[in-house]
Design an enzyme around this catalytic site. Structure first.
Site, PDB file in Angstrom:
ATOM      1  N   ASP A   1       0.847  -1.193   0.000  1.00 60.12           N
ATOM      2  CA  ASP A   1       0.000   0.000   0.000  1.00 60.12           C
ATOM      3  C   ASP A   1       0.880   1.240   0.000  1.00 60.12           C
ATOM      4  O   ASP A   1       1.595   1.497   0.966  1.00 60.12           O
ATOM      5  CB  ASP A   1      -0.905  -0.044   1.236  1.00 60.12           C
ATOM      6  CG  ASP A   1      -1.710   1.215   1.448  1.00 60.12           C
ATOM      7  OD1 ASP A   1      -1.838   2.010   0.496  1.00 60.12           O
ATOM      8  OD2 ASP A   1      -2.220   1.413   2.572  1.00 60.12           O
TER       9      ASP A   1
ATOM     10  N   ASP B   1      -4.089   3.970   2.629  1.00 58.92           N
ATOM     11  CA  ASP B   1      -5.539   3.806   2.781  1.00 58.92           C
ATOM     12  C   ASP B   1      -5.935   2.373   3.144  1.00 58.92           C
ATOM     13  O   ASP B   1      -7.122   2.069   3.274  1.00 58.92           O
ATOM     14  CB  ASP B   1      -6.272   4.247   1.517  1.00 58.92           C
ATOM     15  CG  ASP B   1      -5.969   3.377   0.295  1.00 58.92           C
ATOM     16  OD1 ASP B   1      -5.110   2.466   0.401  1.00 58.92           O
ATOM     17  OD2 ASP B   1      -6.577   3.609  -0.768  1.00 58.92           O
TER      18      ASP B   1
ATOM     19  N   ASP C   1      -1.702  -0.891  -3.933  1.00 59.49           N
ATOM     20  CA  ASP C   1      -1.854  -0.092  -5.147  1.00 59.49           C
ATOM     21  C   ASP C   1      -0.618  -0.247  -6.037  1.00 59.49           C
ATOM     22  O   ASP C   1       0.382  -0.866  -5.650  1.00 59.49           O
ATOM     23  CB  ASP C   1      -2.106   1.379  -4.808  1.00 59.49           C
ATOM     24  CG  ASP C   1      -1.151   1.928  -3.762  1.00 59.49           C
ATOM     25  OD1 ASP C   1       0.061   1.619  -3.843  1.00 59.49           O
ATOM     26  OD2 ASP C   1      -1.592   2.659  -2.856  1.00 59.49           O
TER      27      ASP C   1
ATOM     28  N   ASP D   1      -8.504 -15.358 -17.271  1.00 63.31           N
ATOM     29  CA  ASP D   1      -9.371 -15.804 -16.193  1.00 63.31           C
ATOM     30  C   ASP D   1     -10.441 -16.765 -16.726  1.00 63.31           C
ATOM     31  O   ASP D   1     -11.057 -16.515 -17.768  1.00 63.31           O
ATOM     32  CB  ASP D   1     -10.042 -14.586 -15.554  1.00 63.31           C
ATOM     33  CG  ASP D   1     -10.872 -14.931 -14.345  1.00 63.31           C
ATOM     34  OD1 ASP D   1     -10.310 -15.481 -13.388  1.00 63.31           O
ATOM     35  OD2 ASP D   1     -12.088 -14.645 -14.359  1.00 63.31           O
TER      36      ASP D   1
ATOM     37  N   GLU E   1      -6.066 -19.956 -17.125  1.00 61.71           N
ATOM     38  CA  GLU E   1      -6.631 -20.537 -15.912  1.00 61.71           C
ATOM     39  C   GLU E   1      -7.783 -21.416 -16.372  1.00 61.71           C
ATOM     40  O   GLU E   1      -8.867 -20.930 -16.688  1.00 61.71           O
ATOM     41  CB  GLU E   1      -7.157 -19.463 -14.956  1.00 61.71           C
ATOM     42  CG  GLU E   1      -7.691 -20.078 -13.667  1.00 61.71           C
ATOM     43  CD  GLU E   1      -8.883 -19.331 -13.065  1.00 61.71           C
ATOM     44  OE1 GLU E   1      -9.143 -19.533 -11.869  1.00 61.71           O
ATOM     45  OE2 GLU E   1      -9.570 -18.592 -13.791  1.00 61.71           O
TER      46      GLU E   1
END
Length: 554
Positions: free
Chosen positions: A27, A31, A35, A213, A277
């Protein structure tokens, strides 16, 4: 294979690729959510670890109903994670460090907030906009019943009925996952054109590949027939015969999509790659996804779910290598990812007794010491094998599953849609620890963490393990260095029958001998020299149970 062919062979054939889950890796702004700037700042640590590439789970604009796998815009960055400029900087910095970058693409479904789906709701039945998705009229006298009996992977039925613009009950749309993830209709040429353009958008920005995915789900059997079997391939890989293949999984039409995608990727220089996947069995069917004109790799989930038993490990390794060799593709090994229980916890149960589903505080808890010992042994076995390997963030620290997460913090749609019947995947997605004495264990500059971290993770933080001989981190680092030095990913496996039996495995790859002791100690061969062991050897040099050792033998 000659030295010149080794150097010219594509990078992905033996790459070790490290999966980063953006919201849980690092991070940068405090927050409590990871990110892209946080990832970029930590990339040097991954280069030091010795991996070849980074794969990032989705960071695109999304309502985050399924942690980013509900994409509302495929050509931008979710503000929680940063900006397109941050993505460009991350890709550039990774390349400067010698790391390739693989990103997720989610083609089976969009978010219900995607502009296409909003337009479909507004346009109504029979429109061009609805033809991009799988809208159908309901069954029953007034269309009050769903079009078929399919169920969602996340629990409940796989159909949701919409309210039309005039307020009347309307058509139903298919969602194999959450209701906020409507399935696209891959029989529509517009869908094909859109995703080929998305591929080019990110290839133009310098990414080196895509992880696809649910790659086996995009095409459905015509007519969307009822499926009478209680079969959920995403929860395991029970073998399905050719005559019983579910109408929503592994349909022949997916291969035409991937031939077109391969042409797109091959039009760019730099050995760009595609990895599926695909929860597909038997392995011979999975290998078809990696034929020479289709994808470069497919995750080997048979290996992921194989029991920690000598016969099970030998069978899955042999079958996988033979299946991949038949189509000229590398075998791709994986033990953990963002969808399954971390193997340091999964292996803390008796062999073949624990599946991939989440572990909650009311479940029987794993043996942490046993789980870590087996996880390290399993990892050294995996990294000794020919092919490519994928690591899940934090496994190099020996992180276990967070098995005692309170109910009220869970966010996985599988937990929410089943009313807690499925624990879900939150336990493997907890932000990872970097510094033991820092707030949020160094995940960010403050104490915020979107899922709570267990206090015992302080002892597993990266700074507690760096430079500590025998730590899990240093074991991974040594294994990756030796794997590269000895060319194990480009090698060939030969079973050593004298070391293969009911309690052990032995193999040779190039000039490295690998022995695995399962539930009984194993003596070292005379004159052998230990290169690396997954745990301490006995005082007399014997390999203790649940330990893997790499050797140079006479």
């Amino acid at each position: 294979m000659t030295s010149s062919s080794l150097q010219s062979s594509p990078w992905w054939r033996d790459a070790v690729i490290y999966q980063v889950y953006p919201r849980s890796f690092a991070d940068g702004d405090g927050d409590g959510i990871g990110d892209l700037p946080g990832i970029t700042a930590r990339l040097p640590r991954l280069a030091e670890l010795g991996v070849d590439a980074v794969w990032l789970s989705p960071f695109y604009p999304s309502p985050q109903n399924d942690a980013g796998y509900d994409v509302s815009d495929y050509r931008d960055v979710e503000p929680l994670f940063g900006t397109l400029a941050d993505a460009d900087r991350m890709i550039a910095d990774a390349h400067e460090l010698g790391l390739r970058v693989v990103v997720d693409i989610v083609p089976n479904h969009t978010s219900s907030e995607h502009e296409w789906f909003r337009a479909a709701l507004a346009a109504g039945p029979g429109s061009r906009e609805r033809a991009r998705y799988l809208f159908r009229d309901g069954r029953g006298e007034a269309g009050e019943l769903p079009p078929n009996n399919w169920v969602s992977v996340f629990g409940g039925r796989a159909w949701t009925r919409v309210t039309e613009a005039d307020g009347s009950p309307g058509q139903w749309y298919l969602h194999l996952f959450d209701a906020t993830q409507p399935d696209l209709d891959w029989g529509n040429p517009e869908v094909h054109a859109e995703f080929e353009d998305v591929l080019r958008f990110w290839l133009d920005r310098g990414v080196d590949g895509f992880r696809i995915d649910v790659a086996h789900s995009m095409v459905k059997e015509p007519g969307l027939p009822d499926w009478s079997e209680d079969d959920r391939p995403m929860q395991g890989t029970a073998e399905i015969s050719e005559t019983r293949r579910p109408p929503m999984w592994d349909q022949e039409g997916v291969h035409d999509i991937y031939r077109r995608w391969r042409e797109v990727v091959d039009s760019y220089d730099g050995d760009r790659m595609l990895v599926a996947e695909a929860w597909v069995t038997p392995y011979e069917r999975l290998a078809r996804y990696t034929r020479p004109d289709e994808l470069h790799q497919a995750f080997n989930f048979d290996h992921c779910v194989a029991a920690w038993l000598p016969e099970a490990q030998r069978e899955v390794i042999s079958t996988s290598l033979a299946g991949s060799e038949a189509v000229g593709a590398p075998t791709t090994w994986v033990l953990s990812n963002h969808d399954v229980v971390r193997h340091a916890s999964r292996l803390g149960y008796p062999p073949a007794t624990r599946g991939l589903g989440g572990i909650g505080p009311r479940d029987e808890q794993p043996d942490r010491g046993l789980g870590l010992r087996r996880a390290r042994a399993a990892t050294l076995l995996m990294l000794s094998l020919p092919g490519s390997a994928y690591l899940w963030q934090g496994e190099e620290l020996g992180l276990p599953e967070h098995t005692t997460l309170p109910d009220e913090v869970r966010q996985d749609p599988a937990w929410l849609r089943t009313g807690g019947e499925q624990v879900g995947r939150d336990g493997c997605r907890v932000p990872i620890p970097w510094e033991a004495d820092a707030p949020s264990y160094g995940f960010g500059p403050g104490a915020a963490s979107w899922l709570p971290q267990p206090p015992e993770w302080a002892d597993l933080a990266r700074d507690r393990q760096e430079g500590v001989e025998g730590s899990t981190l240093e074991t991974y680092r040594a294994a990756l260095r030796l794997r590269r030095e000895h060319g194990l990913g480009r090698g060939a496996l030969h079973w050593l029958e004298e070391h293969c039996g009911p309690t052990s495995l032995g193999l040779r790859n190039g000039d490295v001998t690998v022995l695995v002791a399962f539930d009984e100690p194993l003596p070292l061969p005379a004159g052998s020299r230990v290169l690396l062991a997954s745990g301490p050897l006995d005082a007399d040099g014997t390999v203790p149970s649940d330990t893997t050792v790499w050797l140079r033998t006479p």
